[in-house]
Design a protein around this motif. Structure first.
Motif, short mmCIF file in Angstrom:
data_model
loop_
_atom_site.label_atom_id
_atom_site.label_comp_id
_atom_site.label_asym_id
_atom_site.label_seq_id
_atom_site.Cartn_x
_atom_site.Cartn_y
_atom_site.Cartn_z
N GLU A 1 4.56 -9.96 8.33
CA GLU A 1 3.79 -8.89 7.72
C GLU A 1 4.74 -7.81 7.25
N LEU A 2 4.45 -7.27 6.05
CA LEU A 2 5.21 -6.16 5.50
C LEU A 2 4.24 -5.02 5.19
N VAL A 3 4.66 -3.81 5.53
CA VAL A 3 3.78 -2.64 5.40
C VAL A 3 4.54 -1.51 4.72
N HIS A 4 3.83 -0.78 3.89
CA HIS A 4 4.37 0.48 3.39
C HIS A 4 3.23 1.42 3.07
N SER A 5 3.41 2.70 3.43
CA SER A 5 2.41 3.71 3.19
C SER A 5 3.10 5.03 2.89
N THR A 6 2.37 5.89 2.17
CA THR A 6 2.86 7.25 1.96
C THR A 6 2.55 8.14 3.16
N ILE A 7 1.86 7.60 4.17
CA ILE A 7 1.54 8.33 5.40
C ILE A 7 2.58 7.96 6.45
N PRO A 8 3.40 8.90 6.93
CA PRO A 8 4.46 8.56 7.89
C PRO A 8 3.94 7.89 9.16
N ASP A 9 2.77 8.30 9.65
CA ASP A 9 2.26 7.71 10.90
C ASP A 9 2.00 6.22 10.76
N ILE A 10 1.55 5.79 9.58
CA ILE A 10 1.30 4.36 9.38
C ILE A 10 2.62 3.59 9.39
N ASN A 11 3.64 4.14 8.77
CA ASN A 11 4.95 3.49 8.80
C ASN A 11 5.51 3.44 10.21
N ASN A 12 5.28 4.51 10.98
CA ASN A 12 5.76 4.51 12.37
C ASN A 12 5.06 3.46 13.20
N LEU A 13 3.76 3.28 12.97
CA LEU A 13 3.01 2.26 13.70
C LEU A 13 3.47 0.86 13.33
N ALA A 14 3.88 0.65 12.08
CA ALA A 14 4.31 -0.68 11.63
C ALA A 14 5.68 -1.04 12.17
N GLY A 15 6.53 -0.04 12.44
CA GLY A 15 7.85 -0.31 13.02
C GLY A 15 8.75 -1.13 12.10
N PRO A 16 9.28 -2.24 12.59
CA PRO A 16 10.21 -3.05 11.78
C PRO A 16 9.56 -3.76 10.60
N SER A 17 8.23 -3.75 10.52
CA SER A 17 7.55 -4.41 9.40
C SER A 17 7.56 -3.57 8.13
N VAL A 18 8.02 -2.33 8.21
CA VAL A 18 8.03 -1.46 7.04
C VAL A 18 9.10 -1.93 6.05
N ARG A 19 8.69 -2.03 4.79
CA ARG A 19 9.64 -2.35 3.73
C ARG A 19 9.29 -1.50 2.51
N ILE A 20 10.26 -0.80 1.99
CA ILE A 20 10.02 0.19 0.93
C ILE A 20 9.99 -0.51 -0.42
N PRO A 21 8.90 -0.34 -1.17
CA PRO A 21 8.82 -0.97 -2.50
C PRO A 21 9.31 -0.03 -3.60
N GLU A 22 9.52 -0.60 -4.76
CA GLU A 22 9.78 0.19 -5.96
C GLU A 22 8.44 0.46 -6.64
N VAL A 23 8.12 1.74 -6.80
CA VAL A 23 6.81 2.14 -7.32
C VAL A 23 6.97 2.67 -8.74
N ARG A 24 6.14 2.17 -9.64
CA ARG A 24 6.12 2.63 -11.03
C ARG A 24 4.69 2.96 -11.42
N PHE A 25 4.57 4.05 -12.16
CA PHE A 25 3.24 4.49 -12.58
C PHE A 25 3.33 5.07 -13.99
N GLU A 26 2.36 4.72 -14.81
CA GLU A 26 2.26 5.29 -16.15
C GLU A 26 0.80 5.30 -16.58
N LYS A 27 0.48 6.20 -17.51
CA LYS A 27 -0.89 6.30 -18.00
C LYS A 27 -0.89 6.32 -19.52
N GLU A 28 -2.03 5.95 -20.10
CA GLU A 28 -2.17 5.89 -21.53
C GLU A 28 -3.40 6.70 -21.97
#
Length: 276
Positions: free
Chosen positions: A40-67
């Protein structure tokens, strides 16, 4: 006018394109198999969720654009992409996530609320990319009230930043239940969903990508009309019915009786005097 229905309107609707913006808040969990073992891999913008996931946290590359296709300063389309670095031996088979947007209505009903978008997909075979394209749709349990205040301003966030949370509080099922309990919320109605299967020989640049396209069309807003609006509509119906009766029904009845179109019998209600 009363029995024809709609004399006293209890709800109406109108169309408005909402102002939607991404709050840059999300929580994503991907699952699969790694060398015949679940991972399982987890990532969240909420620090507590990342802390609960422990070693399962993996940081993604995030891209956003609007039209903005019609250049009216209101976004018509949003693209969101999260790319997780993974190993070639890690086969992703399930993706769950929640993304938070801001949803604003300004015309007849004033709304400024948090709009969650949930993603839940399971692939039969390991994949390297999930693509979802859909329309953001407003869902209300009861019609929205027209009032001076702003609806949704005091709504509790699904992913609070400055509040400590526990695992059960931020589980995927719990977040869905909280969103469904709201009177007004949003859902992403998918138009197209595709799952790209994994391929060999991608090390050391293997990644799993979640691509989300959110379309923002004109929304049909259900609301409770004000008393003035209801009274005006009711008066117009009453007046139009009265005019119809005065102009057509009364002359028609007069013609029927005067011309004896139907058989009539004249009865004198005065009792006859007895003749002795």
């Amino acid at each position: 006018a009363y029995y024809s229905g709609g004399l006293w309107v209890k709800e109406k609707d109108y169309r408005e394109q909402p102002i939607v913006s991404f709050k840059h808040a999300h929580s994503v969990r991907i699952q699969g198999m790694r060398e015949s073992q679940p991972f399982e891999l987890v990532h969240s913008t909420i620090p507590d969720i990342n802390n609960l996931a422990g070693p399962s946290v993996r940081i993604p590359e995030v891209r956003f654009e609007k039209e903005d296709h019609n250049l009216d300063q209101i976004a018509d389309l949003m693209h969101l992409s999260l790319s997780f670095p993974i190993r070639e031996s890690e086969g992703v088979t399930q993706v769950q996530g929640v993304f938070l947007f801001r949803y604003v209505l300004k015309n007849k009903v004033r709304v400024d609320m948090e709009a969650p978008v949930f993603v839940d997909y399971s692939g039969g075979v390991p994949g390297r990319q999930l693509t979802m394209d859909g329309r953001l749709t407003l869902k209300v349990a009861n019609p929205l009230a027209v009032r001076p205040g702003v609806l949704g301003a005091n709504m509790e966030s699904l992913l609070p930043m400055n509040v400590r949370v526990s695992g059960p509080e931020v589980s995927f099922d719990s977040l869905i239940a909280k969103a469904a309990a709201r009177n007004e919320t949003t859902v992403l109605e998918p138009v197209r969903t595709s799952w790209d299967t994994a391929f060999q020989g991608c090390d050391p640049q293997c990644k799993f990508t979640l691509k989300l396209t959110v379309r923002i069309p004109n929304e049909k807003v259900l609301y409770v009309p004000t008393f003035i609006e209801v009274a005006k509509f009711s008066w117009i119906q009453f007046l139009s019915t009265a005019i119809f009766l005065a102009l057509f029904v009364r002359p028609l009845m007069g013609f029927v009786f005067s011309q004896q179109v139907v058989q009539t019998i004249v009865v004198d209600d005065k009792p006859m005097e007895k003749i002795y």
